[in-house]
Design a protein around this motif. Structure first.
Motif, PDB file in Angstrom:
ATOM      1  N   ARG A   1      34.248  10.408  68.938  1.00 57.79           N
ATOM      2  CA  ARG A   1      34.107  10.458  67.477  1.00 57.79           C
ATOM      3  C   ARG A   1      35.453  10.708  66.793  1.00 57.79           C
ATOM      4  N   GLY A   2      36.488  10.964  67.609  1.00 62.36           N
ATOM      5  CA  GLY A   2      37.806  11.235  67.038  1.00 62.36           C
ATOM      6  C   GLY A   2      38.067  12.701  66.776  1.00 62.36           C
ATOM      7  N   TYR A   3      37.230  13.580  67.353  1.00 66.98           N
ATOM      8  CA  TYR A   3      37.376  15.013  67.114  1.00 66.98           C
ATOM      9  C   TYR A   3      37.539  15.772  68.421  1.00 66.98           C
ATOM     10  N   GLY A   4      38.404  15.275  69.281  1.00 69.45           N
ATOM     11  CA  GLY A   4      38.624  15.913  70.573  1.00 69.45           C
ATOM     12  C   GLY A   4      39.238  17.295  70.445  1.00 69.45           C
ATOM     13  N   TRP A   5      39.162  18.046  71.541  1.00 71.55           N
ATOM     14  CA  TRP A   5      39.689  19.413  71.581  1.00 71.55           C
ATOM     15  C   TRP A   5      41.162  19.452  71.191  1.00 71.55           C
ATOM     16  N   ASP A   6      41.950  18.525  71.690  1.00 72.19           N
ATOM     17  CA  ASP A   6      43.394  18.535  71.423  1.00 72.19           C
ATOM     18  C   ASP A   6      43.720  18.325  69.952  1.00 72.19           C
ATOM     19  N   LYS A   7      42.844  17.663  69.218  1.00 72.19           N
ATOM     20  CA  LYS A   7      43.089  17.452  67.785  1.00 72.19           C
ATOM     21  C   LYS A   7      42.876  18.740  66.993  1.00 72.19           C
ATOM     22  N   ASN A   8      42.120  19.675  67.567  1.00 71.68           N
ATOM     23  CA  ASN A   8      41.857  20.974  66.942  1.00 71.68           C
ATOM     24  C   ASN A   8      41.321  20.815  65.507  1.00 71.68           C
ATOM     25  N   PRO A   9      40.192  20.145  65.352  1.00 69.50           N
ATOM     26  CA  PRO A   9      39.656  19.924  64.008  1.00 69.50           C
ATOM     27  C   PRO A   9      39.074  21.195  63.388  1.00 69.50           C
ATOM     28  N   TRP A  10      38.905  21.162  62.084  1.00 72.77           N
ATOM     29  CA  TRP A  10      38.140  22.196  61.405  1.00 72.77           C
ATOM     30  C   TRP A  10      36.661  21.953  61.688  1.00 72.77           C
ATOM     31  N   VAL A  11      35.935  23.048  61.935  1.00 70.78           N
ATOM     32  CA  VAL A  11      34.503  22.985  62.187  1.00 70.78           C
ATOM     33  C   VAL A  11      33.801  24.045  61.350  1.00 70.78           C
ATOM     34  N   ILE A  12      32.497  23.902  61.199  1.00 75.18           N
ATOM     35  CA  ILE A  12      31.696  24.974  60.638  1.00 75.18           C
ATOM     36  C   ILE A  12      31.060  25.728  61.800  1.00 75.18           C
ATOM     37  N   ARG A  13      31.349  27.010  61.890  1.00 73.99           N
ATOM     38  CA  ARG A  13      30.780  27.861  62.945  1.00 73.99           C
ATOM     39  C   ARG A  13      29.506  28.496  62.400  1.00 73.99           C
ATOM     40  N   TYR A  14      28.374  28.132  63.008  1.00 71.45           N
ATOM     41  CA  TYR A  14      27.093  28.690  62.592  1.00 71.45           C
ATOM     42  C   TYR A  14      26.617  29.733  63.601  1.00 71.45           C
ATOM     43  N   ALA A  15      26.151  30.855  63.097  1.00 76.52           N
ATOM     44  CA  ALA A  15      25.476  31.851  63.914  1.00 76.52           C
ATOM     45  C   ALA A  15      23.979  31.753  63.584  1.00 76.52           C
ATOM     46  N   LEU A  16      23.173  31.500  64.605  1.00 76.80           N
ATOM     47  CA  LEU A  16      21.744  31.259  64.418  1.00 76.80           C
ATOM     48  C   LEU A  16      20.945  32.319  65.170  1.00 76.80           C
ATOM     49  N   ARG A  17      19.961  32.884  64.495  1.00 76.69           N
ATOM     50  CA  ARG A  17      19.138  33.927  65.086  1.00 76.69           C
ATOM     51  C   ARG A  17      17.737  33.357  65.362  1.00 76.69           C
ATOM     52  N   LYS A  18      17.296  33.478  66.616  1.00 70.23           N
ATOM     53  CA  LYS A  18      15.978  32.937  66.996  1.00 70.23           C
ATOM     54  C   LYS A  18      14.847  33.805  66.414  1.00 70.23           C
TER      55      LYS A  18
END
Length: 227
Positions: free
Chosen positions: A210-227
């Motif tokens: 998709r063009g978002y490999g680890w080496d590119k170090n993209p910005w992501v949204i980190r979600y914390a989800l509670r079951k």
């Protein structure tokens, strides 16, 4: 209600969590597309409204971008996974746009739903598009809310650079920690792969194309989800 897609191994991880258990997921979302064309040129300026809106700035481009996460803090979402539904395919005719046949799946809700880990051995799923009624394997994209077996509550949502993930976070992403600090490779002793390193490998399997490999170090949204 919104759904959130997970691969089979992570669905299993969520399924094994006790009620109240925490799982993390990092997502490259549509709102980050322009930023991730050159991720190192952007920085987080501010968060608004309990982390439901974020402002990014860039000295290189002399502009700001507002990013709204897909999932809101406090929102309950259902887990979308591979599944089997009973029904048949209805041919809607030729599409004027594609020139191909358009098919719509007609499901029988009253028949319920199965998943790969509980599909009865005597059920033989149908293949392809067919007018015949039967059990069909369906993509996670199409799991209806009524059929979901797991729900999670969004406890936190925030942007971060992908490589900022810690070993602790990688474990909460579903990565199993190594049993020992060192392993034998042939006749040599080497350090075991860390949860962060293993997460990077899993990430690349899913996102490199998709063009978002680890080496590119993209910005992501980190979600914390509670079951």
């Amino acid at each position: 209600m919104k759904g959130i897609i997970f691969m089979g191994w992570k669905v299993k991880y969520i399924g094994n969590l006790k009620p109240g258990g925490l799982v993390l997921t990092r997502r490259v979302e549509a709102g980050l597309k322009e930023i991730n064309q050159c991720p190192d040129a952007w920085y987080l300026v501010a968060a608004f409204d309990d982390n439901t809106l974020f402002r990014f700035g860039s000295n290189k481009y002399d502009k700001d971008i507002m990013v709204k996460p897909r999932y809101r803090v406090g929102e309950t979402v259902y887990v979308k996974e591979v599944h089997y539904l009973y029904g048949y395919w209805l041919d809607m005719g030729i599409s004027l746009l594609t020139g191909n046949h358009e098919w719509v799946f007609i499901e029988y809700e009253k028949m319920g739903v199965y998943f790969p880990d509980n599909l009865p051995s005597d059920i033989k799923p149908m293949k392809g598009h067919s007018h015949k009624e039967g059990w069909y394997k369906r993509s996670p994209l199409f799991l209806p809310a009524w059929a979901a077996r797991y729900h999670v509550v969004v406890e936190d949502a925030r942007p971060e650079k992908l490589q900022d993930i810690t070993n602790e976070d990688a474990i909460l992403e579903g990565i199993e920690p190594p049993e020992h600090a060192f392993v034998m490779i042939g006749s040599c002793v080497d350090a075991a792969i860390s949860p962060k390193e293993e997460f990077a490998e899993v990430w690349n399997e899913i996102n490199s194309k998709r063009g978002y490999g680890w080496d590119k170090n993209p910005w992501v949204i980190r979600y914390a989800l509670r079951k």
